[in-house]
Write a protein that holds these residues in place. Structure first.
Motif, PDB file in Angstrom:
ATOM      1  N   SER A 196       1.109  -1.905   0.162  1.00 58.71           N
ATOM      2  CA  SER A 196      -0.070   0.168  -0.254  1.00 58.71           C
ATOM      3  C   SER A 196       0.670   0.968   0.302  1.00 58.71           C
ATOM      4  CB  SER A 196      -0.888  -0.233   1.221  1.00 58.71           C
ATOM      5  OG  SER A 196      -1.105   1.534   1.651  1.00 58.71           O
ATOM      6  N   VAL A 197       1.916   1.112   0.763  1.00 63.37           N
ATOM      7  CA  VAL A 197       3.517   1.693   0.638  1.00 63.37           C
ATOM      8  C   VAL A 197       3.725   2.448  -0.332  1.00 63.37           C
ATOM      9  CG1 VAL A 197       5.060   3.229   2.085  1.00 63.37           C
ATOM     10  CG2 VAL A 197       3.201   2.722   3.395  1.00 63.37           C
ATOM     11  N   LEU A 198       3.938   1.690  -1.104  1.00 65.42           N
ATOM     12  CA  LEU A 198       4.674   1.215  -2.484  1.00 65.42           C
ATOM     13  C   LEU A 198       3.503   2.547  -3.849  1.00 65.42           C
ATOM     14  CD1 LEU A 198       6.787  -1.214  -2.570  1.00 65.42           C
ATOM     15  CD2 LEU A 198       7.397   0.815  -1.886  1.00 65.42           C
ATOM     16  N   GLY A 199       2.836   1.464  -2.759  1.00 66.12           N
ATOM     17  CA  GLY A 199       1.520   1.968  -4.364  1.00 66.12           C
ATOM     18  C   GLY A 199       1.254   3.549  -4.207  1.00 66.12           C
ATOM     19  N   ASN A 200       1.317   3.747  -3.318  1.00 66.24           N
ATOM     20  CA  ASN A 200       0.605   5.292  -3.189  1.00 66.24           C
ATOM     21  C   ASN A 200       1.828   6.449  -3.481  1.00 66.24           C
ATOM     22  OD1 ASN A 200      -1.216   5.142  -1.442  1.00 66.24           O
ATOM     23  ND2 ASN A 200      -0.804   5.388   0.342  1.00 66.24           N
ATOM     24  N   ILE A 201       3.124   5.572  -3.444  1.00 70.32           N
ATOM     25  CA  ILE A 201       4.201   6.447  -3.733  1.00 70.32           C
ATOM     26  C   ILE A 201       4.348   6.475  -5.319  1.00 70.32           C
ATOM     27  CG2 ILE A 201       6.621   7.161  -4.056  1.00 70.32           C
ATOM     28  CD1 ILE A 201       6.718   5.791  -1.084  1.00 70.32           C
ATOM     29  N   SER A 202       4.171   5.170  -5.916  1.00 73.46           N
ATOM     30  CA  SER A 202       3.688   4.739  -7.289  1.00 73.46           C
ATOM     31  C   SER A 202       3.180   5.660  -8.046  1.00 73.46           C
ATOM     32  CB  SER A 202       4.362   3.444  -7.685  1.00 73.46           C
ATOM     33  OG  SER A 202       3.454   2.927  -8.720  1.00 73.46           O
ATOM     34  N   ARG A 203       1.578   5.896  -7.589  1.00 73.52           N
ATOM     35  CA  ARG A 203       0.937   6.103  -7.938  1.00 73.52           C
ATOM     36  C   ARG A 203       0.724   8.140  -8.158  1.00 73.52           C
ATOM     37  NH1 ARG A 203      -2.344   1.902  -6.240  1.00 73.52           N
ATOM     38  NH2 ARG A 203      -2.433   2.893  -4.146  1.00 73.52           N
ATOM     39  N   SER A 204       1.345   8.196  -6.563  1.00 74.10           N
ATOM     40  CA  SER A 204       1.503   9.965  -6.895  1.00 74.10           C
ATOM     41  C   SER A 204       2.183  10.082  -7.607  1.00 74.10           C
ATOM     42  CB  SER A 204       1.310  10.720  -5.195  1.00 74.10           C
ATOM     43  OG  SER A 204       3.242   9.578  -4.786  1.00 74.10           O
ATOM     44  N   GLN A 205       3.243   9.974  -7.693  1.00 69.77           N
ATOM     45  CA  GLN A 205       4.314   9.580  -8.475  1.00 69.77           C
ATOM     46  C   GLN A 205       4.014  10.038 -10.650  1.00 69.77           C
ATOM     47  OE1 GLN A 205       7.881   7.310  -8.322  1.00 69.77           O
ATOM     48  NE2 GLN A 205       9.322   8.751  -7.337  1.00 69.77           N
ATOM     49  N   LYS A 206       3.380   9.156 -10.198  1.00 73.15           N
ATOM     50  CA  LYS A 206       2.847   8.849 -12.013  1.00 73.15           C
ATOM     51  C   LYS A 206       1.811   9.732 -12.237  1.00 73.15           C
ATOM     52  CE  LYS A 206       3.210   4.234 -12.660  1.00 73.15           C
ATOM     53  NZ  LYS A 206       2.334   2.511 -12.015  1.00 73.15           N
ATOM     54  N   ALA A 207       1.301   9.749 -11.476  1.00 79.56           N
ATOM     55  CA  ALA A 207      -0.081  11.249 -11.364  1.00 79.56           C
ATOM     56  C   ALA A 207       0.403  12.906 -11.234  1.00 79.56           C
ATOM     57  CB  ALA A 207      -0.498  11.259 -10.064  1.00 79.56           C
ATOM     58  N   THR A 208       1.971  13.145 -10.702  1.00 75.55           N
ATOM     59  CA  THR A 208       2.855  13.746 -11.534  1.00 75.55           C
ATOM     60  C   THR A 208       3.450  14.366 -12.646  1.00 75.55           C
ATOM     61  OG1 THR A 208       3.322  13.569  -8.516  1.00 75.55           O
ATOM     62  CG2 THR A 208       4.594  15.438  -9.805  1.00 75.55           C
ATOM     63  N   ASN A 209       3.323  12.964 -13.020  1.00 73.56           N
ATOM     64  CA  ASN A 209       4.053  12.740 -14.470  1.00 73.56           C
ATOM     65  C   ASN A 209       3.062  13.000 -14.942  1.00 73.56           C
ATOM     66  OD1 ASN A 209       6.269  11.878 -13.666  1.00 73.56           O
ATOM     67  ND2 ASN A 209       6.416   9.546 -13.815  1.00 73.56           N
ATOM     68  N   TYR A 210       1.691  12.961 -14.919  1.00 70.57           N
ATOM     69  CA  TYR A 210       0.657  13.012 -15.848  1.00 70.57           C
ATOM     70  C   TYR A 210       0.397  14.600 -15.510  1.00 70.57           C
ATOM     71  CZ  TYR A 210      -0.088   8.335 -15.877  1.00 70.57           C
ATOM     72  OH  TYR A 210      -0.268   6.813 -16.673  1.00 70.57           O
ATOM     73  N   GLY A 211       0.778  15.582 -14.779  1.00 66.91           N
ATOM     74  CA  GLY A 211       0.204  16.270 -14.439  1.00 66.91           C
ATOM     75  C   GLY A 211      -0.449  17.171 -13.966  1.00 66.91           C
ATOM     76  N   LEU A 212      -0.729  15.858 -12.594  1.00 66.17           N
ATOM     77  CA  LEU A 212      -1.729  15.826 -11.703  1.00 66.17           C
ATOM     78  C   LEU A 212      -1.699  17.434 -11.158  1.00 66.17           C
ATOM     79  CD1 LEU A 212      -3.595  12.827 -11.712  1.00 66.17           C
ATOM     80  CD2 LEU A 212      -4.187  14.543 -12.619  1.00 66.17           C
ATOM     81  N   THR A 213      -2.769  18.142  -9.872  1.00 66.68           N
ATOM     82  CA  THR A 213      -2.614  18.914  -9.391  1.00 66.68           C
ATOM     83  C   THR A 213      -2.147  17.810  -7.603  1.00 66.68           C
ATOM     84  OG1 THR A 213      -4.665  18.702  -8.756  1.00 66.68           O
ATOM     85  CG2 THR A 213      -3.708  20.456  -9.641  1.00 66.68           C
ATOM     86  N   ALA A 214      -2.291  18.669  -6.868  1.00 60.62           N
ATOM     87  CA  ALA A 214      -1.768  17.770  -5.449  1.00 60.62           C
ATOM     88  C   ALA A 214      -3.279  17.699  -5.064  1.00 60.62           C
ATOM     89  CB  ALA A 214      -0.926  18.911  -4.533  1.00 60.62           C
TER      90      ALA A 214
END
Ligand SMILES: Nc1ncnc2c1ncn2[C@@H]1O[C@H](COP(=O)(O)OP(=O)(O)OP(=O)(O)O)[C@@H](O)[C@H]1O
Ligand SMILES: [Mg+2]
Lengths: 408, 296
Positions: free
Chosen positions: A124-142
């Motif tokens: 779950s922790v790793l998933g969250n890190i990975s998802r938020s990184q990807k989201a940043t890559n896609y240009g989503l806001t915080a």
């Protein structure tokens, strides 16, 4: 209240309350509970002390997150960041695991003696890190990122027929628990206190103290005084448990085990608790009356066991039926037995709480027991008065039958 | 005053007490004597209402004995019994409390009684550690400590040595002088004679003799003669009116049919002047008891 009666009650209470036997009786279940609780607590505690140490290698940013989340992940992040060192340490069993991070995946290496590591939490922790990184890559806001990684909320609710919702387990468990509890409490109290009153009366009769006592008071004062005295001991015994329970409740307020118990019994209302306790008390009184009556036929202490055996047997029958009943609540015999004094206490309260019977039926059963108690007390008083000073060699049963036959 | 009127008790066909009449007065001791099974214990049990009489009345100052009256009765049962596990003090406190005495008064009185009765042991000793005689004294204290107005003692001296017997007797006399009504049973005539003002002799449930001790003895006449001197048994036997002669130590016990025979015996034995012993007495209670029992 009659002065003589008060004196007999006090003496009966005092002479037992001060003995080691009584406190052994009272304390042994508490000690037992504390020891069991202590063992369970100790085991949990020991597991808590064995927080696994994990080396996080390959990504220092992720390692920082793991250090921050040490508590929730229930791990200790090792100082080692070098792969070779980590492997040596793992082989020496100084480490419980090595988490090696690559770009999009990770490997958790453990050894056979490793303490358990919560892998779901890692994922779950790793998933969250990975998802938020990807989201940043896609240009989503915080905010968008936060919303995205929010876990889905599933609430679990058990609907009770009386509109009282509980988030507990299966309510059958609770009923079974209540049946067992009432059965055990009544049976134990009956067995302990029946033998106590029988021994008391047999002792006074066989040691011929009875004549000295009856020279000052009447047989009925002795009879009721002793019974109320012993009954008071039983009530005190229960009160001690209630107080001990309350103290335990306060101490263990935040313990997960207690939460489980609380949930199991959350279907039990105050009204029902009073009813169940009243029923237990009335039936204990019933049994004491029966025992005192039979004990007045005893000539010496050796006969005590013989005399109380059928009584404890009777108590056991009710207990047995309470188990049978949980499987077939609508059987006619069971329905009838739940109104029969001496047995009803281990049937009716459970039937009430499982909604097999309604309150009026439950109250009726309690009243029947109460009336039986009054009648038996009166009848027992006569038997007692007639027999405490007579020493017959007949068998207890045939004496009893003789007594019932020539009642006048 | 305690009054028994036409008291009868039957167990099935067996008559245990027959037509008994008796009056007990304050400051007087009544001795109840009789063989085993004569009905002594049965009488006491009826007074205490342990068993109901078949017929007859028992009254205290004219009314039946109530529960309140019973508190003023001190009773020493024939079969002694105490709580083995309690201490002397706990035991006495309980019994005396049942008789309406406060615990603090009892504690003070107990120390006094233990000393007076010469009980070996402390108030805090458990009863099971006492010797039989001491346990019996404790039982006696239990029956008497609350200064009962009416005292019933069933065989109070059985199992006691002579020293303790006289201690007990002194207590009975003391309580009598304080104005208590006392009735006790015994087999030992000697004790009965020493402390009884009145006595009732029972035989198979029936009263065969009743009255003042001296009065009963006198009622039989001075028919016992004891002599010591220089004469033979045969010479004495020749005197008319002598029914029995027994050698008794240095002298002779002579039973005569008529008091007047005593004069003839006296004249005969003193015909040569001085002799060391001559006495003419009524029969002892022991003699009377044997005589009455033998008659049947
Ligand atoms: N409960 C009873 N049932 C039947 N018979 C009884 C009972 N109690 C006493 N008896 C009989 O009544 C008679 C009187 O007994 P009691 O005990 O009064 O004698 P006692 O004078 O006290 O004798 P002892 O000197 O042996 O104590 C005896 O023949 C006895 O067998
Ligand atoms: Mg007797």
């Amino acid at each position: 209240m009659n002065k003589g009666l008060t004196i007999v009650i006090k003496q009966t209470f005092r002479s037992h309350f001060k003995t080691r036997g009584y406190w052994l009786l009272v304390l042994s279940p508490i000690i037992f509970a504390v020891v069991i609780g202590g063992i369970i607590f100790g085991v949990t505690q020991m597991q808590g002390n064995t927080t696994p140490t994990v080396a996080v290698i390959g990504n220092s940013q992720v390692r920082q997150v793991f250090i921050r989340d040490e508590k929730t992940l229930d791990i200790k992040v090792s100082k080692i960041t070098d792969s070779q060192k980590a492997n040596r340490s793992l082989a020496a069993q100084d480490l419980d695991g090595i988490l090696t991070l690559q770009d999009d995946n990770a490997t958790l290496t453990t050894q056979p003696k490793s303490n358990t590591i919560n892998k779901e939490a890692f994922v779950s922790v790793l998933g969250n890190i990975s998802r938020s990184q990807k989201a940043t890559n896609y240009g989503l806001t915080a905010a968008q990122t936060q919303d995205l990684i929010q876990p889905f909320n599933l609430k679990s609710v058990v609907k009770q027929p009386d509109n009282k919702s509980t988030n507990g387990e299966n309510s059958d468990m609770a009923n079974y628990g209540i049946a067992v509890a009432i059965g055990i409490i009544t049976t134990m109290i009956v067995m302990w206190y029946a033998s106590m009153i029988a021994t008391e009366i047999a002792n006074e009769k066989s040691s011929r103290i009875m004549e000295t006592l009856l020279a000052a008071t009447s047989a009925s004062i002795q009879y009721f005084g002793k019974m109320i005295g012993i009954f008071a001991l039983a009530v005190t015994h229960l009160l001690i448990y209630i107080i001990a329970g309350a103290i335990g409740y306060v101490i263990l307020q935040n313990n997960p085990m207690l939460d489980g118990i609380k949930q199991t019994f959350s279907g039990v209302t105050i009204g029902f608790s009073i009813y169940a306790v009243a029923f237990i008390l009335i039936s204990v009184a019933l049994y004491l009356i029966l025992t005192a009556m039979i004990a007045s036929l005893i000539n010496d202490n050796a006969q005590v066991q013989q005399a109380i055996q059928p009584i404890t047997f009777l108590a056991m029958i009710g207990y047995m039926f309470s188990f049978i009943m949980t499987n077939m609540p609508n059987n006619l015999a069971i329905k009838i037995l739940s109104y029969v004094p001496f047995i009803s206490q281990s049937m009716m309260p459970v039937r009430l709480v499982t909604k097999v019977e309604t309150w009026p039926a439950a109250i009726l059963s309690l009243i029947i027991s109460f009336v039986a108690m009054i009648v038996l007390a009166w009848f027992g008083k006569n038997i007692y008065a007639k027999n405490v000073l007579s020493y017959s060699d007949d068998k207890i049963m045939s004496q009893l039958i003789k007594n019932i036959k020539n009642r006048n | 005053m305690i009054q028994l009127t036409n008291l009868n008790k039957q167990f099935g066909d067996k008559v245990a007490v027959k037509n008994m009449n008796m009056a007990l007065e304050p400051g007087k001791v009544m001795g109840l004597i009789g063989q085993n099974g004569a009905g002594k214990t049965t009488t006491f049990r009826m007074i205490l209402n342990f068993i109901a009489p078949t017929s007859g009345d028992i009254t205290w100052n004219g009314h039946p004995i109530t529960q309140t009256d019973k508190q003023k009765i001190g009773f020493l049962p024939e079969e002694r019994g105490l709580y083995q596990k309690l201490t002397i003090e706990e035991q006495i406190l309980y019994f005396s409390e049942l008789h309406g005495m406060t615990r603090s008064d009892t504690k003070i009185a107990l120390a006094d009684w233990l000393k007076r009765l010469d009980v070996v042991g402390k108030a805090t000793d458990k009863v099971q550690s006492l010797s039989k005689g001491n346990a019996q004294k404790v039982q006696m204290i239990a029956a008497l400590i609350f200064n009962p107005e009416f005292i019933i003692l069933d065989e109070p001296f059985s199992g006691l040595d002579p020293v303790n017997t006289s201690i007990m007797m002194n207590e009975i006399v003391r309580l009598r002088d304080n104005g208590a009504m006392i009735i006790f049973s015994s087999h030992d005539m000697n004790n009965v004679t020493k402390i009884s003002d009145n006595l009732t002799m029972l035989k198979q449930g029936e009263i065969v003799l009743q009255g003042g001790v001296q009065e009963i003895r006198e009622q039989f006449g001075r028919t016992k003669v004891y002599v010591e001197g220089p004469f033979s048994k045969a010479e004495l036997a020749n005197i008319a009116g002598v029914t029995q002669i027994n050698q008794q130590g240095a002298g002779f016990d002579i039973t005569i049919s008529d008091e007047a025979t005593g004069h003839q015996i006296f004249d005969f034995v003193t015909r040569n002047g001085y002799i060391p012993a001559f006495s003419q007495q009524p029969p002892t209670l022991d003699d009377i008891f044997r005589q009455e029992v033998a008659l049947s």
